[in-house]
Scaffold this motif. Structure first.
Motif, PDB file in Angstrom:
ATOM      1  N   THR A  37      22.878 -70.538 -14.520  1.00  0.00           N
ATOM      2  CA  THR A  37      23.713 -69.490 -13.938  1.00  0.00           C
ATOM      3  C   THR A  37      25.062 -69.332 -14.640  1.00  0.00           C
ATOM      4  OG1 THR A  37      24.618 -71.050 -12.307  1.00  0.00           O
ATOM      5  CG2 THR A  37      22.659 -69.776 -11.664  1.00  0.00           C
ATOM      6  N   HIS A  38      25.292 -70.045 -15.732  1.00  0.00           N
ATOM      7  CA  HIS A  38      26.590 -70.028 -16.425  1.00  0.00           C
ATOM      8  C   HIS A  38      26.771 -68.697 -17.160  1.00  0.00           C
ATOM      9  CE1 HIS A  38      29.856 -71.219 -19.094  1.00  0.00           C
ATOM     10  NE2 HIS A  38      30.068 -72.218 -18.256  1.00  0.00           N
ATOM     11  N   SER A  39      27.840 -67.978 -16.848  1.00  0.00           N
ATOM     12  CA  SER A  39      28.027 -66.627 -17.384  1.00  0.00           C
ATOM     13  C   SER A  39      28.181 -66.592 -18.903  1.00  0.00           C
ATOM     14  CB  SER A  39      29.225 -65.944 -16.716  1.00  0.00           C
ATOM     15  OG  SER A  39      30.410 -66.662 -16.964  1.00  0.00           O
ATOM     16  N   LEU A  40      28.766 -67.597 -19.512  1.00  0.00           N
ATOM     17  CA  LEU A  40      28.895 -67.623 -20.973  1.00  0.00           C
ATOM     18  C   LEU A  40      27.552 -67.920 -21.635  1.00  0.00           C
ATOM     19  CD1 LEU A  40      30.750 -67.590 -23.518  1.00  0.00           C
ATOM     20  CD2 LEU A  40      30.995 -70.060 -23.192  1.00  0.00           C
ATOM     21  N   LEU A  41      26.867 -68.941 -21.145  1.00  0.00           N
ATOM     22  CA  LEU A  41      25.613 -69.361 -21.762  1.00  0.00           C
ATOM     23  C   LEU A  41      24.500 -68.337 -21.577  1.00  0.00           C
ATOM     24  CD1 LEU A  41      25.674 -73.157 -20.869  1.00  0.00           C
ATOM     25  CD2 LEU A  41      26.354 -72.053 -23.012  1.00  0.00           C
ATOM     26  N   LEU A  42      24.542 -67.561 -20.498  1.00  0.00           N
ATOM     27  CA  LEU A  42      23.515 -66.536 -20.276  1.00  0.00           C
ATOM     28  C   LEU A  42      23.498 -65.485 -21.382  1.00  0.00           C
ATOM     29  CD1 LEU A  42      23.721 -65.903 -16.431  1.00  0.00           C
ATOM     30  CD2 LEU A  42      21.800 -66.849 -17.708  1.00  0.00           C
ATOM     31  N   GLY A  43      24.592 -65.356 -22.104  1.00  0.00           N
ATOM     32  CA  GLY A  43      24.669 -64.360 -23.168  1.00  0.00           C
ATOM     33  C   GLY A  43      24.074 -64.808 -24.493  1.00  0.00           C
ATOM     34  N   PHE A  44      23.614 -66.047 -24.574  1.00  0.00           N
ATOM     35  CA  PHE A  44      23.078 -66.570 -25.829  1.00  0.00           C
ATOM     36  C   PHE A  44      21.578 -66.844 -25.712  1.00  0.00           C
ATOM     37  CE2 PHE A  44      27.471 -68.445 -25.659  1.00  0.00           C
ATOM     38  CZ  PHE A  44      28.032 -67.515 -26.510  1.00  0.00           C
ATOM     39  N   ARG A  58      17.741 -78.368 -24.419  1.00  0.00           N
ATOM     40  CA  ARG A  58      18.024 -76.932 -24.461  1.00  0.00           C
ATOM     41  C   ARG A  58      19.036 -76.669 -25.562  1.00  0.00           C
ATOM     42  NH1 ARG A  58      18.593 -74.249 -18.531  1.00  0.00           N
ATOM     43  NH2 ARG A  58      16.680 -75.080 -17.625  1.00  0.00           N
ATOM     44  N   ASN A  59      18.776 -75.623 -26.328  1.00  0.00           N
ATOM     45  CA  ASN A  59      19.698 -75.211 -27.380  1.00  0.00           C
ATOM     46  C   ASN A  59      20.113 -73.769 -27.119  1.00  0.00           C
ATOM     47  OD1 ASN A  59      21.042 -74.410 -29.682  1.00  0.00           O
ATOM     48  ND2 ASN A  59      19.651 -75.458 -31.069  1.00  0.00           N
ATOM     49  N   TYR A  60      21.393 -73.577 -26.809  1.00  0.00           N
ATOM     50  CA  TYR A  60      21.973 -72.255 -26.641  1.00  0.00           C
ATOM     51  C   TYR A  60      22.645 -71.913 -27.969  1.00  0.00           C
ATOM     52  CZ  TYR A  60      21.294 -72.892 -21.637  1.00  0.00           C
ATOM     53  OH  TYR A  60      20.744 -73.093 -20.397  1.00  0.00           O
ATOM     54  N   SER A  61      22.123 -70.920 -28.658  1.00  0.00           N
ATOM     55  CA  SER A  61      22.593 -70.619 -30.007  1.00  0.00           C
ATOM     56  C   SER A  61      23.580 -69.459 -30.008  1.00  0.00           C
ATOM     57  CB  SER A  61      21.407 -70.299 -30.914  1.00  0.00           C
ATOM     58  OG  SER A  61      21.834 -70.253 -32.251  1.00  0.00           O
ATOM     59  N   GLU A  62      24.810 -69.764 -30.424  1.00  0.00           N
ATOM     60  CA  GLU A  62      25.874 -68.766 -30.524  1.00  0.00           C
ATOM     61  C   GLU A  62      26.007 -68.328 -31.982  1.00  0.00           C
ATOM     62  OE1 GLU A  62      29.527 -70.128 -28.656  1.00  0.00           O
ATOM     63  OE2 GLU A  62      28.364 -71.657 -27.617  1.00  0.00           O
ATOM     64  N   LYS A  63      24.928 -67.844 -32.544  1.00  0.00           N
ATOM     65  CA  LYS A  63      24.906 -67.493 -33.960  1.00  0.00           C
ATOM     66  C   LYS A  63      24.445 -66.059 -34.149  1.00  0.00           C
ATOM     67  CE  LYS A  63      24.020 -72.141 -35.652  1.00  0.00           C
ATOM     68  NZ  LYS A  63      23.097 -72.995 -36.395  1.00  0.00           N
ATOM     69  N   LEU A  76      12.251 -65.120 -29.029  1.00  0.00           N
ATOM     70  CA  LEU A  76      13.493 -65.527 -28.386  1.00  0.00           C
ATOM     71  C   LEU A  76      13.877 -64.525 -27.312  1.00  0.00           C
ATOM     72  CD1 LEU A  76      15.646 -66.727 -31.384  1.00  0.00           C
ATOM     73  CD2 LEU A  76      14.496 -68.096 -29.671  1.00  0.00           C
ATOM     74  N   ALA A  77      12.982 -64.257 -26.402  1.00  0.00           N
ATOM     75  CA  ALA A  77      13.327 -63.383 -25.288  1.00  0.00           C
ATOM     76  C   ALA A  77      14.505 -64.018 -24.570  1.00  0.00           C
ATOM     77  CB  ALA A  77      12.137 -63.243 -24.345  1.00  0.00           C
ATOM     78  N   ASN A  78      15.529 -63.263 -24.309  1.00  0.00           N
ATOM     79  CA  ASN A  78      16.731 -63.822 -23.699  1.00  0.00           C
ATOM     80  C   ASN A  78      16.527 -63.952 -22.192  1.00  0.00           C
ATOM     81  OD1 ASN A  78      19.189 -64.956 -23.750  1.00  0.00           O
ATOM     82  ND2 ASN A  78      20.328 -63.076 -24.107  1.00  0.00           N
ATOM     83  N   SER A  79      15.760 -64.927 -21.812  1.00  0.00           N
ATOM     84  CA  SER A  79      15.425 -65.182 -20.425  1.00  0.00           C
ATOM     85  C   SER A  79      16.296 -66.309 -19.893  1.00  0.00           C
ATOM     86  CB  SER A  79      13.953 -65.596 -20.345  1.00  0.00           C
ATOM     87  OG  SER A  79      13.675 -66.250 -19.143  1.00  0.00           O
ATOM     88  N   PRO A  80      16.711 -66.247 -18.634  1.00  0.00           N
ATOM     89  CA  PRO A  80      17.470 -67.359 -18.077  1.00  0.00           C
ATOM     90  C   PRO A  80      16.713 -68.675 -18.143  1.00  0.00           C
ATOM     91  CG  PRO A  80      17.513 -65.481 -16.581  1.00  0.00           C
ATOM     92  CD  PRO A  80      16.556 -65.146 -17.686  1.00  0.00           C
ATOM     93  N   LEU A  81      15.398 -68.593 -18.159  1.00  0.00           N
ATOM     94  CA  LEU A  81      14.598 -69.808 -18.241  1.00  0.00           C
ATOM     95  C   LEU A  81      14.314 -70.212 -19.672  1.00  0.00           C
ATOM     96  CD1 LEU A  81      12.077 -69.089 -15.360  1.00  0.00           C
ATOM     97  CD2 LEU A  81      14.213 -70.380 -15.276  1.00  0.00           C
ATOM     98  N   GLY A  82      14.672 -69.371 -20.626  1.00  0.00           N
ATOM     99  CA  GLY A  82      14.458 -69.703 -22.030  1.00  0.00           C
ATOM    100  C   GLY A  82      12.994 -69.722 -22.386  1.00  0.00           C
ATOM    101  N   ASN A  83      12.715 -70.270 -23.526  1.00  0.00           N
ATOM    102  CA  ASN A  83      11.356 -70.383 -24.027  1.00  0.00           C
ATOM    103  C   ASN A  83      11.082 -71.846 -24.329  1.00  0.00           C
ATOM    104  OD1 ASN A  83      10.758 -67.468 -24.342  1.00  0.00           O
ATOM    105  ND2 ASN A  83      12.542 -67.595 -25.667  1.00  0.00           N
TER     106      ASN A  83
END
Length: 141
Positions: A37-44, A58-63, A76-83
């Motif tokens: 639910t983190h607003s910054l991480l949801l954008g990556f 989990r790897n949140y990529s800010e690239k 890399l569907a930007n899903s809250p649950l990731g892949n």
């Protein structure tokens, strides 16, 4: 002269960007719902894998351009649950994104709680990188 001033400013700005260990340590023991639910991480884009020992990574990529690393049969569907990737695909993804400039936020999770947080690449952290207040309302009671 103007170019020198711009380069000096860029060097000074880069020198101010640091990773504060306290920002990473703030995640230890925090439930995984805080990541979800983190607003910054949801954008990556986020990918995850489960090790043989049961640790979720989990790897949140800010690239910029990280989606170019999505070949090989996974997306890399930007899903809250990731892949969730197999360990082999996760390693291939990690190898690809290691060549892209930016920052990766890496979280190690066991039993639904963060046990360690790290960053890799060109990173900085501040208060925005810490768990956000309010995730508790999403916990199952």
């Amino acid at each position: 002269m103007r170019l020198i001033a711009i380069l000096l400013f860029a060097v000074l700005l880069t020198g101010c960007a640091t990773v504060r260990q306290s920002d990473l340590d703030a995640w230890v023991g925090v439930p995984v719902i805080a990541l979800d639910t983190h607003s910054l991480l949801l954008g990556f884009p986020m990918v995850k894998t489960i090790t043989d020992s049961g640790i979720e990574i989990r790897n949140y990529s800010e690239k910029i351009g990280v989606s170019n690393c999505a070949g090989g049969g996974f997306s890399l569907a930007n899903s809250p649950l990731g892949n969730t990737l197999s360990y082999a695909n996760f390693n291939a993804y990690q190898s690809c994104i290691s060549r892209v400039v930016g920052c990766d936020g890496i979280f190690y999770i066991r039993d639904g709680k963060v046990i360690e947080a790290k960053v890799a690449g060109q990173c900085y952290t501040d208060e925005r990188y810490r768990p956000e207040p309010g995730y508790e309302k999403f916990l199952k009671k």
